[in-house]
Motif scaffolding. Structure first.
Motif, PDB file in Angstrom:
ATOM      1  N   ARG A  67       0.835  -1.205   0.000  1.00 22.47           N
ATOM      2  CA  ARG A  67       0.000   0.000   0.000  1.00 22.47           C
ATOM      3  C   ARG A  67       0.868   1.253   0.000  1.00 22.47           C
ATOM      4  N   VAL A  70       2.395   1.686  -3.488  1.00 30.53           N
ATOM      5  CA  VAL A  70       1.406   2.189  -4.453  1.00 30.53           C
ATOM      6  C   VAL A  70       1.109   3.660  -4.193  1.00 30.53           C
ATOM      7  N   GLU A  71       0.892   4.018  -2.927  1.00 30.97           N
ATOM      8  CA  GLU A  71       0.576   5.415  -2.611  1.00 30.97           C
ATOM      9  C   GLU A  71       1.719   6.357  -2.964  1.00 30.97           C
ATOM     10  N   VAL A  74       2.290   5.483  -7.546  1.00 30.72           N
ATOM     11  CA  VAL A  74       1.218   5.530  -8.549  1.00 30.72           C
ATOM     12  C   VAL A  74       0.485   6.849  -8.351  1.00 30.72           C
ATOM     13  N   HIS A  75       0.507   7.704  -9.360  1.00 36.19           N
ATOM     14  CA  HIS A  75       0.012   9.064  -9.197  1.00 36.19           C
ATOM     15  C   HIS A  75      -1.371   9.307  -9.806  1.00 36.19           C
ATOM     16  N   LYS A  80      -4.396   4.359  -9.035  1.00 35.78           N
ATOM     17  CA  LYS A  80      -4.040   4.151  -7.636  1.00 35.78           C
ATOM     18  C   LYS A  80      -5.149   3.395  -6.910  1.00 35.78           C
ATOM     19  N   THR A  81      -6.396   3.799  -7.120  1.00 41.90           N
ATOM     20  CA  THR A  81      -7.527   3.129  -6.485  1.00 41.90           C
ATOM     21  C   THR A  81      -7.631   1.686  -6.944  1.00 41.90           C
ATOM     22  N   LEU A  84      -4.747  -0.357  -5.414  1.00 44.40           N
ATOM     23  CA  LEU A  84      -4.967  -0.548  -3.977  1.00 44.40           C
ATOM     24  C   LEU A  84      -6.041  -1.602  -3.723  1.00 44.40           C
TER      25      LEU A  84
END
Length: 112
Positions: A67, A70-71, A74-75, A80-81, A84
């Motif tokens: 997590r 990714v946070e 991934v922009h 990103k959603t 996740l």
């Protein structure tokens, strides 16, 4: 919110240290005895619980670590959603399958 994630990662890391050391010891013992030794290991309630704890905490720790990656990297909000959610579903599914497998062997070890 960020502090809570940071603390959770450190707590799961600390919990995994003795569990992984025990796991390595258990795998070395099972490797000498083969399938029968693995079933015997999981037939013991203490060992089955330790395996389940290792899996649950390990997948929780993996989810938290991925997590953060990714946070941070991934922009695009939609991507990103999606990633996740994929991370969450993969960790829950794989963790549940692994734990179910351990419990199935543990509960049916003497039934053969």
């Amino acid at each position: 919110q960020g502090v809570g994630h940071w603390i959770a990662e450190r707590v799961t890391s600390a919990a995994l240290v003795p569990l992984v050391i025990w796991g390595i010891w258990a795998v070395i013992g099972v490797a000498r005895g083969g399938y029968g030794a693995a079933v015997a290991l999981l037939a013991s309630p203490v060992n089955a619980v330790l395996v389940v704890l290792t899996l649950a905490i390990g997948f929780w720790h993996m989810h938290a670590g991925m997590r953060v990656v990714v946070e941070d990297y991934v922009h695009t909000p939609l991507a990103k959603t999606a990633v996740l959610l994929l991370n969450l579903f993969a960790c829950v599914l794989l963790g549940a399958l692994a734990i179910f497998s351990v419990l199935k062997v543990a509960f049916t070890a003497g039934a053969v």
